[in-house]
Design a protein around this motif. Structure first.
Motif, mmCIF file in Angstrom:
data_model
loop_
_atom_site.group_PDB
_atom_site.id
_atom_site.type_symbol
_atom_site.label_atom_id
_atom_site.label_comp_id
_atom_site.label_asym_id
_atom_site.label_seq_id
_atom_site.Cartn_x
_atom_site.Cartn_y
_atom_site.Cartn_z
ATOM 1 N N PHE A 25 -2.921 -6.388 -7.779
ATOM 2 C CA PHE A 25 -3.046 -7.005 -6.460
ATOM 3 C C PHE A 25 -4.520 -7.159 -6.062
ATOM 4 N N LEU A 26 -5.330 -6.189 -6.440
ATOM 5 C CA LEU A 26 -6.743 -6.196 -6.048
ATOM 6 C C LEU A 26 -7.509 -7.353 -6.690
ATOM 7 N N GLN A 27 -6.930 -7.967 -7.698
ATOM 8 C CA GLN A 27 -7.583 -9.088 -8.361
ATOM 9 C C GLN A 27 -7.235 -10.418 -7.713
ATOM 10 N N GLU A 28 -6.319 -10.412 -6.755
ATOM 11 C CA GLU A 28 -5.846 -11.658 -6.149
ATOM 12 C C GLU A 28 -6.379 -11.804 -4.726
ATOM 13 N N ALA A 29 -6.744 -13.004 -4.350
ATOM 14 C CA ALA A 29 -7.369 -13.269 -3.053
ATOM 15 C C ALA A 29 -6.334 -13.522 -1.961
ATOM 16 N N LYS A 30 -5.458 -12.570 -1.763
ATOM 17 C CA LYS A 30 -4.523 -12.633 -0.640
ATOM 18 C C LYS A 30 -4.095 -11.198 -0.324
ATOM 19 N N THR A 31 -3.469 -11.020 0.827
ATOM 20 C CA THR A 31 -3.051 -9.678 1.229
ATOM 21 C C THR A 31 -1.681 -9.352 0.665
ATOM 22 N N HIS A 32 -1.592 -8.207 0.017
ATOM 23 C CA HIS A 32 -0.330 -7.700 -0.525
ATOM 24 C C HIS A 32 0.075 -6.475 0.294
ATOM 25 N N ASP A 150 -11.005 -4.140 0.382
ATOM 26 C CA ASP A 150 -10.047 -4.202 -0.727
ATOM 27 C C ASP A 150 -8.733 -3.565 -0.298
ATOM 28 N N ALA A 173 -7.580 -8.467 3.785
ATOM 29 C CA ALA A 173 -7.574 -7.341 2.847
ATOM 30 C C ALA A 173 -6.779 -7.732 1.608
ATOM 31 N N ARG A 174 -7.139 -7.150 0.468
ATOM 32 C CA ARG A 174 -6.372 -7.428 -0.757
ATOM 33 C C ARG A 174 -5.031 -6.665 -0.751
ATOM 34 N N VAL A 175 -5.085 -5.424 -0.272
ATOM 35 C CA VAL A 175 -3.892 -4.561 -0.235
ATOM 36 C C VAL A 175 -3.850 -3.861 1.116
#
Length: 233
Positions: A25-32, A150, A173-175
């Motif tokens: 998830f931290l590699q993707e540019a959206k909030t998980h 992040d 935030a990423r996560v």
């Protein structure tokens, strides 16, 4: 493959797998959104549509609580390896991902600030913190977005999952993880039960029994038991 517990999704992950997914998830540019599902949340979601929707749309739902492990075994015949609780997941992320940019949100005034110092001691880079006693959400969301963490840790009790879900597209935030009383633990405001209680999955029982403020929540645990038994007939 996701399982279902009382109509809610559950990812049958252990801590190692949960960390591996969050690393992705931290590699993707959206909030998980990550939800640590316990029996109390499962019961509340039956009556709170906003909470149910937040769980249904979360990218990761971990088994938090011995009651969830029992429910999965009874309903699906699957023996999950371990609980993945909010506090354990938080500690694993802070210690396992050095330099992780973290924002802490929640607790009484001063708690997030002290928790931030502990997070930095554990290896995180804290980019902001804010207490959970606020009425206007917009300025808080904007502060988080500007900090661009992040990892967003939200410890706001029954509000945390719906707050994350409601502002998911704007948080930056990423996560984002709802972590309950974890900020109190990091800040030294609360102590975790003894290790033997954690290993036996009795952490929740000691917390409820020793804190009169939590007694009103105990009926939800019995209701969870009843609902699982009824569904598993």
């Amino acid at each position: 493959m996701r399982l279902q517990v009382l109509g809610l999704p559950l990812d049958p992950v252990d801590m190692e797998e949960a960390l591996r997914r969050i690393q992705g998830f931290l590699q993707e540019a959206k909030t998980h959104q990550v939800v640590t599902l316990n029996p109390e949340i499962a019961v509340r979601a039956r009556e709170d549509e906003a909470l149910r929707r937040a769980i249904l749309e979360a990218e990761l739902v971990t088994p938090d609580g011995v009651g969830i492990l029992w429910a999965v075994r009874r309903l699906h015949g699957v023996a999950l390896k371990e609980r993945v609780t909010g506090v354990d997941l938080t500690l694993a992320l802070l210690q396992g991902f050095p330099g992780l940019r973290v924002y802490l949100l929640g607790g009484k005034p001063g708690v997030a600030e002290r928790a931030a110092r502990e997070a930095e001691r554990l290896g995180a880079t804290v980019v902001g913190h804010h207490h959970g006693y606020f009425r206007e959400e917009g300025p808080v969301v904007e502060a988080i977005r500007r900090a661009a963490p992040d990892l967003l840790l939200v410890g706001m009790g029954e509000r945390q999952e719906t707050f994350i879900h409601r502002h998911k597209a704007a948080l930056g935030a990423r996560v984002a993880v709802g972590v309950g009383g974890t900020l109190d633990v990091l800040a030294g405001e609360a102590k975790r039960p003894p290790l033997w209680a954690q290993r036996l999955g009795l952490e929740w029982l000691l917390r409820v029994g020793l804190d009169p403020r939590r007694w009103r929540r105990a009926p939800r645990l019995w209701r969870f038991l009843y609902m699982v038994l009824r569904e598993g007939r």
